[in-house]
Design a protein around this motif. Structure first.
Motif, PDB file in Angstrom:
ATOM      1  N   GLU A 134     -28.514 -76.445  74.814  1.00  0.00           N
ATOM      2  CA  GLU A 134     -29.851 -76.802  74.332  1.00  0.00           C
ATOM      3  C   GLU A 134     -30.571 -77.790  75.246  1.00  0.00           C
ATOM      4  O   GLU A 134     -31.803 -77.838  75.261  1.00  0.00           O
ATOM      5  CB  GLU A 134     -29.749 -77.394  72.929  1.00  0.00           C
ATOM      6  CG  GLU A 134     -28.911 -78.659  72.848  1.00  0.00           C
ATOM      7  CD  GLU A 134     -28.853 -79.216  71.446  1.00  0.00           C
ATOM      8  OE1 GLU A 134     -28.360 -80.347  71.289  1.00  0.00           O
ATOM      9  OE2 GLU A 134     -29.310 -78.533  70.513  1.00  0.00           O
ATOM     10  N   ARG A 174     -32.175 -75.501  78.183  1.00  0.00           N
ATOM     11  CA  ARG A 174     -33.079 -74.405  77.867  1.00  0.00           C
ATOM     12  C   ARG A 174     -34.520 -74.817  78.148  1.00  0.00           C
ATOM     13  O   ARG A 174     -34.864 -75.991  78.103  1.00  0.00           O
ATOM     14  CB  ARG A 174     -32.920 -73.998  76.399  1.00  0.00           C
ATOM     15  CG  ARG A 174     -31.567 -73.371  76.096  1.00  0.00           C
ATOM     16  CD  ARG A 174     -31.412 -73.124  74.615  1.00  0.00           C
ATOM     17  NE  ARG A 174     -30.072 -72.652  74.292  1.00  0.00           N
ATOM     18  CZ  ARG A 174     -29.604 -72.505  73.060  1.00  0.00           C
ATOM     19  NH1 ARG A 174     -30.384 -72.805  72.018  1.00  0.00           N
ATOM     20  NH2 ARG A 174     -28.382 -72.076  72.857  1.00  0.00           N
ATOM     21  N   ARG A 175     -35.347 -73.830  78.409  1.00  0.00           N
ATOM     22  CA  ARG A 175     -36.743 -74.098  78.765  1.00  0.00           C
ATOM     23  C   ARG A 175     -37.669 -73.247  77.898  1.00  0.00           C
ATOM     24  O   ARG A 175     -38.311 -72.305  78.371  1.00  0.00           O
ATOM     25  CB  ARG A 175     -36.963 -73.806  80.244  1.00  0.00           C
ATOM     26  CG  ARG A 175     -36.027 -74.603  81.154  1.00  0.00           C
ATOM     27  CD  ARG A 175     -35.993 -74.031  82.548  1.00  0.00           C
ATOM     28  NE  ARG A 175     -37.276 -74.130  83.210  1.00  0.00           N
ATOM     29  CZ  ARG A 175     -37.574 -73.497  84.344  1.00  0.00           C
ATOM     30  NH1 ARG A 175     -36.685 -72.696  84.903  1.00  0.00           N
ATOM     31  NH2 ARG A 175     -38.757 -73.641  84.894  1.00  0.00           N
ATOM     32  N   GLU A 177     -36.422 -80.698  76.351  1.00  0.00           N
ATOM     33  CA  GLU A 177     -37.169 -79.447  76.296  1.00  0.00           C
ATOM     34  C   GLU A 177     -38.668 -79.640  76.500  1.00  0.00           C
ATOM     35  O   GLU A 177     -39.320 -78.806  77.122  1.00  0.00           O
ATOM     36  CB  GLU A 177     -36.916 -78.756  74.947  1.00  0.00           C
ATOM     37  CG  GLU A 177     -35.473 -78.300  74.750  1.00  0.00           C
ATOM     38  CD  GLU A 177     -35.282 -77.595  73.421  1.00  0.00           C
ATOM     39  OE1 GLU A 177     -36.235 -77.604  72.611  1.00  0.00           O
ATOM     40  OE2 GLU A 177     -34.197 -77.040  73.184  1.00  0.00           O
ATOM     41  N   CYS A 233     -32.736 -69.343  81.889  1.00  0.00           N
ATOM     42  CA  CYS A 233     -31.487 -69.942  81.403  1.00  0.00           C
ATOM     43  C   CYS A 233     -31.411 -69.894  79.872  1.00  0.00           C
ATOM     44  O   CYS A 233     -31.196 -70.903  79.202  1.00  0.00           O
ATOM     45  CB  CYS A 233     -31.370 -71.391  81.891  1.00  0.00           C
ATOM     46  SG  CYS A 233     -29.671 -72.035  81.913  1.00  0.00           S
ATOM     47  N   SER A 234     -31.570 -68.701  79.318  1.00  0.00           N
ATOM     48  CA  SER A 234     -31.527 -68.558  77.861  1.00  0.00           C
ATOM     49  C   SER A 234     -30.122 -68.754  77.298  1.00  0.00           C
ATOM     50  O   SER A 234     -29.962 -69.048  76.108  1.00  0.00           O
ATOM     51  CB  SER A 234     -32.049 -67.176  77.465  1.00  0.00           C
ATOM     52  OG  SER A 234     -31.293 -66.156  78.111  1.00  0.00           O
ATOM     53  N   ASN A 235     -29.091 -68.605  78.144  1.00  0.00           N
ATOM     54  CA  ASN A 235     -27.709 -68.782  77.693  1.00  0.00           C
ATOM     55  C   ASN A 235     -27.182 -70.196  77.915  1.00  0.00           C
ATOM     56  O   ASN A 235     -26.012 -70.468  77.641  1.00  0.00           O
ATOM     57  CB  ASN A 235     -26.793 -67.789  78.420  1.00  0.00           C
ATOM     58  CG  ASN A 235     -27.155 -66.345  78.108  1.00  0.00           C
ATOM     59  OD1 ASN A 235     -27.565 -66.036  76.982  1.00  0.00           O
ATOM     60  ND2 ASN A 235     -27.018 -65.461  79.094  1.00  0.00           N
ATOM     61  N   CYS A 236     -28.038 -71.084  78.427  1.00  0.00           N
ATOM     62  CA  CYS A 236     -27.602 -72.458  78.683  1.00  0.00           C
ATOM     63  C   CYS A 236     -27.541 -73.248  77.376  1.00  0.00           C
ATOM     64  O   CYS A 236     -28.007 -72.793  76.323  1.00  0.00           O
ATOM     65  CB  CYS A 236     -28.557 -73.145  79.656  1.00  0.00           C
ATOM     66  SG  CYS A 236     -28.619 -72.368  81.295  1.00  0.00           S
TER      67      CYS A 236
END
Length: 375
Positions: A76, A79-80, A280, A71-74
């Motif tokens: 902040e 994101r993980r 995160e 989920c790089s486009n999610c």
């Protein structure tokens, strides 16, 4: 592992009122826990099932979860950035623990590995104490694992519920999220429990030797043959050497991996460009707590058994000095008409149950009171 359920206590336990339960302690709960984690490898079918579960939950699910749900486009909050560290750490410890447990089960079986086959040579007090400790082992596993599982479940449910539109899915969005979330939680529970269970195995074996050391200390209070003292000393020494050889690789790898994972996590979270927040780093914190808890169980058990062994060494040295002085006292008289009884010395009020945090140990107390014991 034997298929039948065997008791820690002797078969004629009903005639012995010293046991707290008339039916004795069964290994049923312990075997049930091993079956739940698919660690019973008593036949080829169970071996295949055990390794299949390991590859699916410890390797397959984490890899798919990391690359598909990164989920790089999610936003902040979803994101993980530390997911790679979490998955690699948990899978590494699961692999070390699973291979160790499989090797132990295949070589020794549960009874021999936990020294249950040696309980016929110990006193009723040691047997009963070990039975109680074995009975509490699965409860201890739940105490360590369930709180972290509850926190992980809350995080996963929040992550899927608030970011459903941003998270990749296949087919129906809700069904896909429920299945993937359940698989991730099962994988997390499996990997964490395997590591904690291996640490509890080490704690159990150490606890039996601690009980034997406590029982061994009582021989210095009464008239005892030197031969019996040396025989028990050699048995305990042999058991300690066996424990050291069985667990040394597991303990070494656990110490190295925990240190490496925590050091790497520290480097990632303390970078100047990193914005640390609970969304995160929450999963990374849970992972660290689980791994450090397992290492703490092992280190605490090793510290306790070392402390007891050192106390026994000091106690034996005092006993030897008193016995030597007594032998010289008996040789002083030129024509002794009767046996000369000289008081030997022994530390008073030995309390083995004192915590390690106490500043002094009763066994290290130099205040001695006389007893009359001849060897």
């Amino acid at each position: 592992m034997e298929n039948e359920t065997q008791s820690l206590l002797p078969k004629n336990r009903s005639s012995n009122p010293s046991y707290s339960t008339p039916e004795g302690l069964e290994l049923r709960s312990f075997r049930l826990g091993l079956n739940w984690f698919c660690l019973d490898q008593s036949n080829l079918w169970k071996v295949s099932l055990s390794w299949s579960f390991f590859f699916v939950l410890a390797i397959g699910v984490p890899i798919i979860s990391h690359y598909v749900l990164l989920c790089s486009n999610c936003d902040e909050k979803h994101r993980r950035p530390y997911d790679a560290v979490v998955q690699l750490s948990l899978s590494s410890f699961a692999a070390v623990s699973f291979i160790s447990l499989s090797s132990w089960a295949r070589k020794y079986g549960i009874r021999k590995f936990l020294f249950l086959d040696k309980l016929c040579d110990v006193s009723d007090k040691v047997r009963k104490g070990y039975a109680e400790e074995l009975q509490k082992s699965m409860k201890l596993l739940c105490v360590f694992v369930l709180p972290c599982l509850a926190a992980e479940s809350a995080y996963r449910i929040w992550w899927y519920a608030t970011g459903a539109s941003q998270i990749p899915y296949l087919g129906n969005m809700y069904v896909s999220d429920i299945i993937v979330c359940a698989l991730q939680l099962a994988s997390w529970l499996y990997r964490t429990s395997i590591f904690i269970l291996a640490c509890i195995f080490y704690q159990l074996t150490c606890h039996l030797q601690i009980l034997r050391l406590e029982d061994f200390a009582q021989v210095f209070q009464k008239e005892t043959e030197v031969r019996s003292i040396l025989a028990e000393h050699l048995r305990i020494r042999r058991n300690l050497r066996i424990i050291s050889h069985r667990f040394r690789l597991f303990l070494l790898l656990s110490l190295v991996l925990v240190t490496a994972s925590q050091f790497f996590a520290l480097l990632m979270t303390t970078r100047t460009t990193t914005a640390v927040n609970i969304y995160e780093v929450g999963e990374l914190a849970l992972c660290s707590i689980s791994l450090v808890t397992g290492l703490f169980i092992c280190l605490r058990s090793a510290t306790k058994i070392t402390h007891r062994a050192q106390a026994i060494t000091g106690l034996a040295a005092k006993w030897h000095v008193c016995a030597t002085i007594n032998s010289f006292d008996e040789a002083d008289g030129e024509t002794p008409m009767a046996q000369v009884v000289s008081p030997q010395m022994y530390p008073a009020d030995v309390d083995w149950e004192s915590d390690e945090e106490d500043e002094g140990d009763d066994l290290d107390n130099t205040k001695l009171v006389p007893i009359f014991a001849h060897t």
